[in-house]
Design a protein around this motif. Structure first.
Motif, PDB file in Angstrom:
ATOM      1  N   PRO A   1      14.778 -17.532   0.161  1.00  0.00           N
ATOM      2  CA  PRO A   1      15.006 -18.173   1.461  1.00  0.00           C
ATOM      3  C   PRO A   1      15.960 -19.358   1.329  1.00  0.00           C
ATOM      4  CG  PRO A   1      12.662 -17.771   1.088  1.00  0.00           C
ATOM      5  CD  PRO A   1      13.351 -17.480  -0.203  1.00  0.00           C
ATOM      6  N   GLY A   2      16.864 -19.455   2.269  1.00  0.00           N
ATOM      7  CA  GLY A   2      17.841 -20.525   2.249  1.00  0.00           C
ATOM      8  C   GLY A   2      19.131 -20.166   1.541  1.00  0.00           C
ATOM      9  N   ILE A   3      19.118 -19.110   0.720  1.00  0.00           N
ATOM     10  CA  ILE A   3      20.332 -18.665   0.020  1.00  0.00           C
ATOM     11  C   ILE A   3      20.842 -17.360   0.614  1.00  0.00           C
ATOM     12  CG2 ILE A   3      21.299 -17.957  -2.189  1.00  0.00           C
ATOM     13  CD1 ILE A   3      19.375 -19.795  -3.574  1.00  0.00           C
ATOM     14  N   GLY A   4      19.940 -16.369   0.705  1.00  0.00           N
ATOM     15  CA  GLY A   4      20.329 -15.109   1.305  1.00  0.00           C
ATOM     16  C   GLY A   4      20.376 -15.191   2.814  1.00  0.00           C
ATOM     17  N   MET A   5      21.166 -14.360   3.416  1.00  0.00           N
ATOM     18  CA  MET A   5      21.289 -14.342   4.875  1.00  0.00           C
ATOM     19  C   MET A   5      21.334 -12.891   5.344  1.00  0.00           C
ATOM     20  SD  MET A   5      25.291 -15.508   5.275  1.00  0.00           S
ATOM     21  CE  MET A   5      25.211 -15.283   7.045  1.00  0.00           C
ATOM     22  N   ALA A   6      20.908 -12.697   6.583  1.00  0.00           N
ATOM     23  CA  ALA A   6      20.847 -11.354   7.167  1.00  0.00           C
ATOM     24  C   ALA A   6      22.037 -11.139   8.086  1.00  0.00           C
ATOM     25  CB  ALA A   6      19.546 -11.167   7.944  1.00  0.00           C
ATOM     26  N   VAL A   7      22.618  -9.929   7.984  1.00  0.00           N
ATOM     27  CA  VAL A   7      23.725  -9.519   8.849  1.00  0.00           C
ATOM     28  C   VAL A   7      23.390  -8.133   9.381  1.00  0.00           C
ATOM     29  CG1 VAL A   7      26.175  -8.982   8.989  1.00  0.00           C
ATOM     30  CG2 VAL A   7      25.403 -10.879   7.565  1.00  0.00           C
ATOM     31  N   ASN A   8      23.339  -8.014  10.704  1.00  0.00           N
ATOM     32  CA  ASN A   8      23.004  -6.741  11.359  1.00  0.00           C
ATOM     33  C   ASN A   8      21.654  -6.201  10.890  1.00  0.00           C
ATOM     34  OD1 ASN A   8      25.434  -6.774  12.799  1.00  0.00           O
ATOM     35  ND2 ASN A   8      26.512  -5.646  11.179  1.00  0.00           N
ATOM     36  N   GLY A   9      20.706  -7.094  10.644  1.00  0.00           N
ATOM     37  CA  GLY A   9      19.359  -6.688  10.273  1.00  0.00           C
ATOM     38  C   GLY A   9      19.141  -6.442   8.802  1.00  0.00           C
ATOM     39  N   ASN A  10      20.185  -6.536   7.966  1.00  0.00           N
ATOM     40  CA  ASN A  10      20.054  -6.311   6.533  1.00  0.00           C
ATOM     41  C   ASN A  10      20.172  -7.632   5.781  1.00  0.00           C
ATOM     42  OD1 ASN A  10      19.816  -3.548   6.922  1.00  0.00           O
ATOM     43  ND2 ASN A  10      21.987  -3.160   6.576  1.00  0.00           N
ATOM     44  N   GLN A  11      19.175  -7.918   4.946  1.00  0.00           N
ATOM     45  CA  GLN A  11      19.161  -9.139   4.150  1.00  0.00           C
ATOM     46  C   GLN A  11      19.836  -8.850   2.806  1.00  0.00           C
ATOM     47  OE1 GLN A  11      17.721 -12.028   5.220  1.00  0.00           O
ATOM     48  NE2 GLN A  11      17.889 -13.279   3.357  1.00  0.00           N
ATOM     49  N   ASN A  12      21.168  -8.863   2.813  1.00  0.00           N
ATOM     50  CA  ASN A  12      21.885  -8.544   1.581  1.00  0.00           C
ATOM     51  C   ASN A  12      23.177  -9.338   1.434  1.00  0.00           C
ATOM     52  OD1 ASN A  12      23.259  -7.310   3.627  1.00  0.00           O
ATOM     53  ND2 ASN A  12      23.157  -5.245   2.794  1.00  0.00           N
ATOM     54  N   TRP A  13      23.203 -10.541   1.982  1.00  0.00           N
ATOM     55  CA  TRP A  13      24.392 -11.372   1.930  1.00  0.00           C
ATOM     56  C   TRP A  13      24.057 -12.760   1.389  1.00  0.00           C
ATOM     57  CZ3 TRP A  13      29.169  -9.389   3.356  1.00  0.00           C
ATOM     58  CH2 TRP A  13      29.138  -8.152   4.013  1.00  0.00           C
ATOM     59  N   ILE A  14      25.059 -13.381   0.770  1.00  0.00           N
ATOM     60  CA  ILE A  14      24.973 -14.776   0.325  1.00  0.00           C
ATOM     61  C   ILE A  14      26.137 -15.530   0.946  1.00  0.00           C
ATOM     62  CG2 ILE A  14      25.121 -16.349  -1.651  1.00  0.00           C
ATOM     63  CD1 ILE A  14      23.835 -14.260  -3.365  1.00  0.00           C
ATOM     64  N   SER A  15      25.834 -16.658   1.588  1.00  0.00           N
ATOM     65  CA  SER A  15      26.878 -17.455   2.222  1.00  0.00           C
ATOM     66  C   SER A  15      27.602 -18.286   1.169  1.00  0.00           C
ATOM     67  CB  SER A  15      26.268 -18.369   3.292  1.00  0.00           C
ATOM     68  OG  SER A  15      27.265 -19.196   3.863  1.00  0.00           O
ATOM     69  N   LEU A  16      28.926 -18.226   1.196  1.00  0.00           N
ATOM     70  CA  LEU A  16      29.759 -18.995   0.270  1.00  0.00           C
ATOM     71  C   LEU A  16      30.368 -20.221   0.937  1.00  0.00           C
ATOM     72  CD1 LEU A  16      31.644 -16.091  -1.564  1.00  0.00           C
ATOM     73  CD2 LEU A  16      29.534 -17.258  -2.240  1.00  0.00           C
ATOM     74  N   GLY A  17      29.975 -20.495   2.140  1.00  0.00           N
ATOM     75  CA  GLY A  17      30.528 -21.629   2.868  1.00  0.00           C
ATOM     76  C   GLY A  17      31.597 -21.199   3.844  1.00  0.00           C
ATOM     77  N   GLY A  18      31.569 -21.779   5.024  1.00  0.00           N
ATOM     78  CA  GLY A  18      32.536 -21.420   6.048  1.00  0.00           C
ATOM     79  C   GLY A  18      32.293 -20.009   6.552  1.00  0.00           C
ATOM     80  N   SER A  19      33.352 -19.256   6.655  1.00  0.00           N
ATOM     81  CA  SER A  19      33.245 -17.872   7.136  1.00  0.00           C
ATOM     82  C   SER A  19      33.201 -16.854   6.000  1.00  0.00           C
ATOM     83  CB  SER A  19      34.445 -17.548   8.042  1.00  0.00           C
ATOM     84  OG  SER A  19      35.665 -17.678   7.312  1.00  0.00           O
ATOM     85  N   PHE A  20      33.074 -17.327   4.760  1.00  0.00           N
ATOM     86  CA  PHE A  20      33.086 -16.428   3.607  1.00  0.00           C
ATOM     87  C   PHE A  20      31.659 -16.092   3.184  1.00  0.00           C
ATOM     88  CE2 PHE A  20      37.154 -18.578   3.416  1.00  0.00           C
ATOM     89  CZ  PHE A  20      38.033 -17.533   3.185  1.00  0.00           C
ATOM     90  N   GLN A  21      31.452 -14.798   2.965  1.00  0.00           N
ATOM     91  CA  GLN A  21      30.142 -14.290   2.545  1.00  0.00           C
ATOM     92  C   GLN A  21      30.336 -13.313   1.394  1.00  0.00           C
ATOM     93  OE1 GLN A  21      28.890 -12.487   6.156  1.00  0.00           O
ATOM     94  NE2 GLN A  21      28.428 -14.407   7.202  1.00  0.00           N
ATOM     95  N   LEU A  22      29.277 -13.124   0.634  1.00  0.00           N
ATOM     96  CA  LEU A  22      29.314 -12.227  -0.522  1.00  0.00           C
ATOM     97  C   LEU A  22      28.161 -11.245  -0.429  1.00  0.00           C
ATOM     98  CD1 LEU A  22      30.546 -11.538  -3.350  1.00  0.00           C
ATOM     99  CD2 LEU A  22      28.823 -13.084  -4.311  1.00  0.00           C
ATOM    100  N   GLN A  23      28.453  -9.977  -0.671  1.00  0.00           N
ATOM    101  CA  GLN A  23      27.436  -8.931  -0.703  1.00  0.00           C
ATOM    102  C   GLN A  23      27.281  -8.456  -2.144  1.00  0.00           C
ATOM    103  OE1 GLN A  23      28.200  -5.618   1.871  1.00  0.00           O
ATOM    104  NE2 GLN A  23      26.177  -4.707   1.590  1.00  0.00           N
ATOM    105  N   PRO A  24      26.291  -8.970  -2.874  1.00  0.00           N
ATOM    106  CA  PRO A  24      26.165  -8.641  -4.305  1.00  0.00           C
ATOM    107  C   PRO A  24      25.920  -7.167  -4.581  1.00  0.00           C
ATOM    108  CG  PRO A  24      24.866 -10.588  -3.747  1.00  0.00           C
ATOM    109  CD  PRO A  24      25.301  -9.969  -2.460  1.00  0.00           C
ATOM    110  N   SER A  25      25.339  -6.439  -3.622  1.00  0.00           N
ATOM    111  CA  SER A  25      25.046  -5.032  -3.876  1.00  0.00           C
ATOM    112  C   SER A  25      26.319  -4.218  -4.101  1.00  0.00           C
ATOM    113  CB  SER A  25      24.244  -4.444  -2.710  1.00  0.00           C
ATOM    114  OG  SER A  25      24.957  -4.576  -1.487  1.00  0.00           O
TER     115      SER A  25
END
Length: 454
Positions: free
Chosen positions: A131-155
Motif C-alpha cells: 500500500p502506498g507504492i502500488g497503484m490501480a489502473v482500470n481495476g488492476n493493481q499492477n502499476w508503480i508510480s514514478l512521479g508525475g505522469s510516469f508509471q511502471l508496470q513490472p509484470s
C-alpha cells in the motif's frame, strides 16, 4: 559400286529433322523470379534484416497511429494533443538504446543478466502489492508510480525475466544431460513461473498471465517435453484459468462478448462491438490518417489495447494486412534463428521471445476482431505504453544479436568492406587500399603485353 541400283553414285543422305528444342523451365520468367526470391530468402542475413527492419517499421507505424488515436483522449483530459505521442516517442528512444545495447552484447553477458533481471522483476512485482507504492489502473493493481505522469508496470519485465532465466536454466541442464528426466525439466522452471503468475494475478492482470503461460509452454516445447508432461501442465493451467474466469463476473462478461455484434444489456460489450464498427467502416484503404470517428469517445482504449481497430478504420484493410505481414515476418525470422543455431541458450531464448511477441499479437488482434475475449494486453511495439515497449525492444535486440551470431551470418558480415569507424588510407583500409590494388593490377597487365601492342 558395280551392280548396285544407284549406278555407282553415293547414297543420298537424308537429313533427319530434330524436334525444336524445348525451352528449359528455368527460362520461365515466373520461375526465374521464384528462384531469385528463394535465393534471397535463404541468404545468411535474411533473418537479421527481417528482425531489424520489421521491428523498426512496426515501431514507427505504431508511433504514427498512437499520435492519431490518442489526440482526442488527451484533449478530453485537458492535455496537449501530442501528450501521449511525446511520451511514447521518449520510450521509443530509450528502447532504441536498449535494442542497440542488447544487439551488441555477447551471449555470455545475456546469460549473466538472467538472474539480476529475474530478481528485479520479482522485487518490483512484489512492491506493487505494498500500500502506498502500488497503484490501480482500470481495476488492476499492477502499476508503480514514478512521479508525475510516469508509471511502471513490472509484470511486463517479468516476461523478459522468464525468457532469459528459463533459457539459461534449460541450457545448463541440457549441457549436463539432465533434461531427459521430467523432474529436472519441470523444477525449478515451473515453480518459478507459477510464482510470477501468482504475483501477476494478485493484481488481477489475467492478460499478462496468459502471455507468461504461453512463454512457459514455449520453453517446455523447445526443451522436448513429453506429450504427457506437456498435456499435464496444460491441463493444470487450464483448470486454474477456468476457476479464475468463473469466479470473476468481469472476466465472464468478457468471455460472453466473443463474436458480439450488439452492445447488449448495460453496454457490457460496448468496447468489443465498437472495435468491430471501426474495422468495418475502414473499407479497403481506410478513411484516411486522422479521420477516425470511433476514437472520438466511442471506442475505449483507442490508443492502447484497441489501436489495431483505429488502424483498420484509418488505413483500411491494406493497413491492417501490412501490420499482420510485419508480425508474420518477425515471427518467421525468430523461428529461423531458433532453428538454425547450435547453442541451446540461443535456441531457448529466441524461441521464448518469438512465442512471447507472437502470442501477445495474436491475443490482441483476436480480441479486436471479436474472435477472443478482451484480455487487456497491448499490441507489441505498436500500442501506447512505455512499460511494454522497453522490454519488448530489448528482446528484439536479443533476436538481432542471435541472428548476427549465426556462423553463416558472421561470415557474411566479415566479408563486407568497412564503412564507418575505420581509418581511411592508414593501415590499408578504405578506398586508398583498393586504389593501390587496382594500380598494381594495371602495372602487371601492362608488363605482360607484347612490345608492339599499344
Amino acid at each position: 559400286m558395280p551392280g548396285s541400283r544407284t549406278g555407282g553414285r553415293p547414297p543420298v543422305q537424308r537429313t533427319v529433322r530434330r524436334p525444336p528444342a524445348v525451352r528449359p523451365r528455368r527460362d520461365n520468367p515466373v520461375l526465374r523470379l521464384y528462384i531469385r526470391v528463394r535465393r534471397a530468402w535463404d541468404r545468411p542475413l535474411t533473418a537479421y534484416y527481417l528482425i531489424l527492419g520489421g521491428s523498426l517499421l512496426i515501431t514507427v507505424l505504431g508511433l504514427v497511429m498512437v499520435y492519431s488515436a490518442s489526440q482526442i483522449t488527451a484533449l478530453q483530459k485537458s492535455l496537449p494533443g501530442s501528450f501521449f505521442f511525446r511520451k511514447q516517442l521518449l520510450a521509443a528512444a530509450i528502447g532504441a538504446g536498449l535494442l542497440f545495447a542488447a544487439s551488441r552484447m555477447p551471449v555470455k553477458l545475456h546469460r549473466a543478466l538472467a538472474y539480476p533481471i529475474l530478481a528485479g522483476a520479482v522485487f518490483t512485482m512484489a512492491l506493487v502489492q505494498v500500500p502506498g507504492i502500488g497503484m490501480a489502473v482500470n481495476g488492476n493493481q499492477n502499476w508503480i508510480s514514478l512521479g508525475g505522469s510516469f508509471q511502471l508496470q513490472p509484470s511486463e519485465f517479468g516476461k523478459l525475466a522468464l525468457v532469459l532465466w528459463g533459457a539459461d536454466l534449460l541450457a545448463r541442464k541440457q549441457d549436463k544431460k539432465l533434461l531427459a528426466q521430467w523432474k529436472h525439466m519441470l523444477v525449478p522452471l515451473v515453480p518459478v513461473a507459477f510464482m510470477l503468475l501468482g504475483l501477476i494475478m494478485l493484481g488481477g492482470d489475467m492478460g499478462t498471465a496468459i502471455i507468461l503461460t504461453a512463454v512457459l509452454f514455449g520453453l517446455l516445447w523447445l526443451a522436448g517435453a513429453p506429450t504427457r508432461l506437456f498435456v499435464g501442465v496444460l491441463a493444470v493451467a487450464a483448470a486454474i484459468g477456468a476457476i479464475l474466469i468463473k469466479t470473476s463476473p468481469n472476466r465472464m462478461a468478457r468471455l460472453q462478448c466473443i463474436g458480439a455484434t450488439d452492445p447488449g444489456p448495460g453496454d457490457a460489450c460496448w468496447q468489443a462491438v465498437h472495435g468491430i464498427y471501426a474495422l468495418a467502416s475502414g473499407g479497403i484503404f481506410g478513411s484516411g490518417l486522422g479521420a477516425s470517428v470511433e476514437k472520438w469517445g466511442q471506442l475505449p482504449e483507442a490508443h492502447t489495447d484497441f489501436i489495431f481497430a483505429v488502424t483498420g478504420e484509418e488505413l483500411g484493410l491494406a493497413g491492417t494486412l501490412s501490420v499482420l505481414a510485419l508480425f508474420a515476418a518477425l515471427g518467421y525470422a525468430g523461428i529461423r534463428v531458433a532453428g538454425r543455431t547450435e547453442d541451446p541458450f540461443v535456441r531457448y531464448a529466441a524461441g521464448g521471445v518469438t512465442t512471447w511477441i507472437t502470442a501477445q499479437a495474436v491475443i490482441n488482434i483476436g480480441a479486436v476482431l471479436g474472435l477472443l475475449p478482451i484480455a487487456g494486453v497491448p499490441l507489441p511495439l505498436f500500442s501506447y505504453g512505455g512499460s511494454a515497449l522497453l522490454p519488448t525492444m530489448f528482446a528484439i535486440g536479443l533476436l538481432i544479436a542471435f541472428a548476427r551470431d549465426e556462423p553463416a551470418a558472421r561470415a557474411a558480415l566479415a566479408m563486407r568492406h568497412p564503412r564507418f569507424g575505420r581509418k581511411r588510407g592508414a593501415g590499408g583500409f578504405g578506398p586508398v587500399r583498393r586504389l593501390r590494388r587496382w594500380n598494381t593490377m594495371r602495372r602487371r597487365a601492362s608488363a605482360a603485353r607484347p612490345s608492339g601492342e599499344r
